[in-house]
Design a protein around this motif. Structure first.
Motif, PDB file in Angstrom:
ATOM      1  N   ILE A 260       2.903   4.849 -20.547  1.00  0.00           N
ATOM      2  CA  ILE A 260       2.513   3.676 -19.757  1.00  0.00           C
ATOM      3  C   ILE A 260       3.511   2.539 -19.982  1.00  0.00           C
ATOM      4  CG2 ILE A 260       0.773   1.855 -19.520  1.00  0.00           C
ATOM      5  CD1 ILE A 260      -1.364   3.945 -20.133  1.00  0.00           C
ATOM      6  N   THR A 261       3.880   2.314 -21.243  1.00  0.00           N
ATOM      7  CA  THR A 261       4.822   1.247 -21.583  1.00  0.00           C
ATOM      8  C   THR A 261       6.184   1.476 -20.949  1.00  0.00           C
ATOM      9  OG1 THR A 261       3.700   0.794 -23.691  1.00  0.00           O
ATOM     10  CG2 THR A 261       6.004   0.096 -23.490  1.00  0.00           C
ATOM     11  N   ASP A 262       6.712   2.699 -21.077  1.00  0.00           N
ATOM     12  CA  ASP A 262       8.041   2.994 -20.532  1.00  0.00           C
ATOM     13  C   ASP A 262       8.066   2.859 -19.017  1.00  0.00           C
ATOM     14  OD1 ASP A 262       8.867   3.483 -23.093  1.00  0.00           O
ATOM     15  OD2 ASP A 262       8.728   5.656 -22.960  1.00  0.00           O
ATOM     16  N   SER A 263       7.032   3.383 -18.364  1.00  0.00           N
ATOM     17  CA  SER A 263       6.967   3.304 -16.901  1.00  0.00           C
ATOM     18  C   SER A 263       6.852   1.855 -16.434  1.00  0.00           C
ATOM     19  CB  SER A 263       5.785   4.125 -16.389  1.00  0.00           C
ATOM     20  OG  SER A 263       5.607   3.957 -15.004  1.00  0.00           O
TER      21      SER A 263
ATOM     22  N   PHE B 160       0.814  -1.205   0.000  1.00  0.00           N
ATOM     23  CA  PHE B 160       0.000   0.000   0.000  1.00  0.00           C
ATOM     24  C   PHE B 160       0.853   1.263   0.000  1.00  0.00           C
ATOM     25  CE2 PHE B 160      -3.585  -2.673   1.517  1.00  0.00           C
ATOM     26  CZ  PHE B 160      -4.524  -2.237   0.593  1.00  0.00           C
ATOM     27  N   ALA B 161       2.028   1.222   0.611  1.00  0.00           N
ATOM     28  CA  ALA B 161       2.880   2.405   0.671  1.00  0.00           C
ATOM     29  C   ALA B 161       3.288   2.836  -0.733  1.00  0.00           C
ATOM     30  CB  ALA B 161       4.119   2.126   1.528  1.00  0.00           C
ATOM     31  N   GLN B 162       3.714   1.867  -1.569  1.00  0.00           N
ATOM     32  CA  GLN B 162       4.098   2.195  -2.944  1.00  0.00           C
ATOM     33  C   GLN B 162       2.878   2.542  -3.788  1.00  0.00           C
ATOM     34  OE1 GLN B 162       7.116   2.590  -3.912  1.00  0.00           O
ATOM     35  NE2 GLN B 162       6.776   2.899  -6.094  1.00  0.00           N
ATOM     36  N   THR B 163       1.774   1.824  -3.565  1.00  0.00           N
ATOM     37  CA  THR B 163       0.564   2.090  -4.338  1.00  0.00           C
ATOM     38  C   THR B 163       0.040   3.495  -4.082  1.00  0.00           C
ATOM     39  OG1 THR B 163      -0.033  -0.260  -4.290  1.00  0.00           O
ATOM     40  CG2 THR B 163      -1.785   1.308  -4.789  1.00  0.00           C
ATOM     41  N   LEU B 164      -0.004   3.905  -2.816  1.00  0.00           N
ATOM     42  CA  LEU B 164      -0.502   5.239  -2.489  1.00  0.00           C
ATOM     43  C   LEU B 164       0.444   6.321  -3.003  1.00  0.00           C
ATOM     44  CD1 LEU B 164      -1.967   4.799   1.105  1.00  0.00           C
ATOM     45  CD2 LEU B 164      -3.200   5.271  -1.004  1.00  0.00           C
ATOM     46  N   LEU B 165       1.741   6.048  -2.997  1.00  0.00           N
ATOM     47  CA  LEU B 165       2.687   7.007  -3.572  1.00  0.00           C
ATOM     48  C   LEU B 165       2.390   7.214  -5.057  1.00  0.00           C
ATOM     49  CD1 LEU B 165       5.311   8.720  -3.224  1.00  0.00           C
ATOM     50  CD2 LEU B 165       6.553   6.702  -3.992  1.00  0.00           C
ATOM     51  N   ILE B 166       2.156   6.128  -5.779  1.00  0.00           N
ATOM     52  CA  ILE B 166       1.880   6.215  -7.207  1.00  0.00           C
ATOM     53  C   ILE B 166       0.531   6.894  -7.457  1.00  0.00           C
ATOM     54  CG2 ILE B 166       1.435   4.851  -9.282  1.00  0.00           C
ATOM     55  CD1 ILE B 166       3.467   2.825  -8.245  1.00  0.00           C
ATOM     56  N   ILE B 167      -0.475   6.589  -6.626  1.00  0.00           N
ATOM     57  CA  ILE B 167      -1.769   7.275  -6.754  1.00  0.00           C
ATOM     58  C   ILE B 167      -1.590   8.771  -6.534  1.00  0.00           C
ATOM     59  CG2 ILE B 167      -4.044   7.552  -5.686  1.00  0.00           C
ATOM     60  CD1 ILE B 167      -4.037   4.541  -5.162  1.00  0.00           C
ATOM     61  N   GLY B 168      -0.801   9.131  -5.530  1.00  0.00           N
ATOM     62  CA  GLY B 168      -0.526  10.545  -5.291  1.00  0.00           C
ATOM     63  C   GLY B 168       0.172  11.193  -6.475  1.00  0.00           C
ATOM     64  N   GLN B 169       1.101  10.462  -7.104  1.00  0.00           N
ATOM     65  CA  GLN B 169       1.774  10.994  -8.287  1.00  0.00           C
ATOM     66  C   GLN B 169       0.784  11.220  -9.426  1.00  0.00           C
ATOM     67  OE1 GLN B 169       4.750   7.937  -8.797  1.00  0.00           O
ATOM     68  NE2 GLN B 169       6.334   9.167  -7.800  1.00  0.00           N
TER      69      GLN B 169
ATOM     70  N   GLY C  40       3.210   2.224 -13.577  1.00  0.00           N
ATOM     71  CA  GLY C  40       3.896   2.104 -12.298  1.00  0.00           C
ATOM     72  C   GLY C  40       3.129   1.264 -11.299  1.00  0.00           C
ATOM     73  N   MET C  41       1.784   1.330 -11.347  1.00  0.00           N
ATOM     74  CA  MET C  41       0.973   0.526 -10.434  1.00  0.00           C
ATOM     75  C   MET C  41       0.940  -0.949 -10.849  1.00  0.00           C
ATOM     76  SD  MET C  41      -2.273   2.921  -9.295  1.00  0.00           S
ATOM     77  CE  MET C  41      -2.608   3.686 -10.865  1.00  0.00           C
ATOM     78  N   LEU C  42       1.075  -1.203 -12.148  1.00  0.00           N
ATOM     79  CA  LEU C  42       1.090  -2.589 -12.616  1.00  0.00           C
ATOM     80  C   LEU C  42       2.450  -3.243 -12.411  1.00  0.00           C
ATOM     81  CD1 LEU C  42      -0.853  -2.188 -16.000  1.00  0.00           C
ATOM     82  CD2 LEU C  42      -1.709  -3.230 -13.889  1.00  0.00           C
ATOM     83  N   ALA C  43       3.513  -2.434 -12.419  1.00  0.00           N
ATOM     84  CA  ALA C  43       4.877  -2.973 -12.344  1.00  0.00           C
ATOM     85  C   ALA C  43       5.131  -3.839 -11.110  1.00  0.00           C
ATOM     86  CB  ALA C  43       5.888  -1.831 -12.408  1.00  0.00           C
TER      87      ALA C  43
END
Length: 522
Positions: free
Chosen positions: A320-323, A92-101, A448-451
């Motif tokens: 999306i592809t590059d990320s 969740f820490a990484q997911t919320l960071l990406i959502i914030g981004q 980033g969220m799928l990675a």
């Protein structure tokens, strides 16, 4: 008299005994409320339950531990009891960071295009410093997650505006320098993350977080030396600020101010946009209504034009592809042969060579060909790595080949992303430039969220992550051909400027088709 003394003494004895009993029960109650430090609770999986204060010393008392005590300091997951049946909460820490981004990439560029690059950049950077420091003082995991969300929001205000300022700051012939400098600094800092983590693994994670956040103290220097983008000032008719910035530039460069202003006016005349001075302020007000539709653009205006909307869709898929590819390779680096610290550093160092490939190609062969080449290298390398991993499971050469090909895939993907960071702002007019870059970055957060799920997918379908990354990169090499080439062209100021590029490209293509030899029936 004697009886009275005896009664008094007995009364005093009873009071003393009563006080001792009260003290005893209070102490026992307090002890019962405190966890027993010698026998901490243990989860079924073997991890000890702990609190932040029990195992982490105050920051003022943080001292290095010896390797006889432990090889590394516990991270926030262990100290905040995110283990065993609660281990799924770590993501969740990484997911919320990406959502914030994603939120920041959508929202903050709007303010940057409307109120200027400088204020949004500085406010975002100071907020990033404050929020980064507050992460180190998180009292619990809930607060840690909330702070990470806000950290992602302001981080995008900082990154997106920085790239836009870099593109607008340099003249056409030197614009690639902004891409070179941005990529070089980014790759260097990425490598330093692993180095700092390795050197500080015996310190508290809070101390490490403070070290990372301290880099943003540079915002104080930027406050005094960073000027507003001249391109934004010109497009929004900020004549007084334009004159002020040019005067400052002339003083620093040792040039005559009047000469600089004359050169500037001549350039504006060549572009059909005369500098409006104070003596022509009346004409400026009269033409304000005519210019309103050019300076107050919305993203919907861009999406109404089919060719420009196609550009946006291609850019979004490419980002999306590059990320997804870059972060997916980073998150799966621990599965490669060798030490995970070294693998992370290798993936960071392998980003340096494509920077110089980008610098050497982007103004010689164009943005599109550079992007096609690097995406092609990334896609082919990752597909070959997948084939080697699937066919050589029992061989000794397979792990080495997979690591080498994965690094080559990172070479292509990171270089391609560097090119898109440089290419994307050039495809939007001034008052939509940061919005365009921001929406592209926001969509890249989907990748980033799928990675992070790439490593989980690899456990069930080993060949799937590399195949997905490779195929998407190869698909981008085809789609990029839809975009117009921006090499050697001034930054567009209006939507009509961008459409004119497409019309010129279509005309050139038609001319090339007309000069081809035609088949003659006999």
């Amino acid at each position: 008299m004697t009886d009275h003394v005896v009664v008094t003494i007995r009364r005093q004895d009873r009071q003393i005994v009563r006080q001792h009993l009260q003290d005893h029960f209070v102490t026992a109650a307090e002890t019962a409320r405190q966890p027993h430090r010698d026998t901490p609770a243990t989860h079924k999986c073997g991890h000890h339950a702990s609190t932040i204060d029990e195992q982490t010393p105050p920051l003022s008392q943080a001292t290095p531990r010896t390797h006889s005590d432990t090889t590394s300091s516990p991270g926030p997951s262990s100290l905040m009891d995110i283990v065993c049946d609660r281990a799924h909460l770590r993501g969740f820490a990484q997911t919320l960071l990406i959502i914030g981004q994603g939120i920041g990439a959508f929202v903050l560029p709007v303010f940057s295009d409307r109120y200027g690059r400088r204020p949004v950049f500085l406010i975002s950077h100071f907020c990033f410093l404050a929020i980064g420091v507050s992460v180190a003082f998180s009292p619990n995991y809930t607060a840690f997650l909330a702070i990470r969300l806000f950290l992602g929001i302001v981080q995008q205000g900082l990154v997106m505006t920085k790239h836009t300022i870099g593109v607008e700051m340099f003249p056409t012939r030197h614009r690639k320098l902004s891409g070179l400098l941005n990529s070089f600094v980014w790759s260097t800092c990425t490598a330093l993350i692993a180095l700092i983590a390795y050197l500080m693994q015996t310190y508290s994670w809070r101390t490490t977080q403070l070290v990372y956040s301290s880099v943003s103290l540079y915002a104080i220097v930027q406050f005094f030396f960073l000027d507003e983008s001249l391109s934004w000032l010109i497009t929004n008719k900020k004549t007084k600020q334009i004159a002020k910035n040019l005067k400052k530039a002339a003083r620093i460069s040792g040039k005559d101010y009047e000469t600089v202003m004359n050169v500037y006016k001549n350039l504006q005349q060549q572009q059909g946009s005369l500098l409006e001075g104070e003596d022509t302020e009346g004409r400026l007000k009269k033409s304000a209504s005519k210019e309103k539709d050019k300076t107050k653009l919305s993203f919907l205006d861009l999406m109404k034009r089919k060719r420009l909307a196609a550009n946006v869709l291609v850019l979004w898929f490419t980002w999306i592809t590059d990320s997804m590819t870059v972060f997916g390779l980073i998150f799966t680096s621990h599965q490669l042969a060798g030490n995970h610290y070294i693998n992370f550093v290798l993936f960071a160092l392998v980003k340096f060579p494509p920077i110089f490939v980008f610098y050497g190609m982007v103004d010689r062969y164009g943005r599109k060909k550079t992007s096609i080449l690097l995406h092609g290298i990334g896609g082919i390398s990752l597909i070959l790595a997948t084939v080697c991993k699937a066919t050589g499971k029992e061989s000794e050469w397979s792990p080495i080949a997979v690591t080498v090909l994965s690094c080559l895939g990172m070479f292509g993907a990171s270089g391609a992303w560097t090119t898109m960071f440089f290419f994307t702002p050039e495809l939007f007019p001034t008052n939509l430039r940061n919005k365009g870059l921001g929406t592209s970055s926001a969509f890249s957060r989907l990748g980033g969220m799928l990675a992070p799920f790439a490593s989980l997918l690899a456990e069930h379908v080993e060949w799937a992550p590399g195949t997905i990354f490779g195929v998407c990169c190869l698909l981008v090499t085809v789609l990029v051909n839809i975009l117009p080439e921006t090499m050697g062209k001034e930054l567009p100021q209006t939507l009509d400027d961008v459409e004119a590029w497409h019309k010129k490209t279509d005309a050139n293509t038609t001319n090339e088709m007309n000069i081809l030899p035609k088949h003659v029936d006999t």
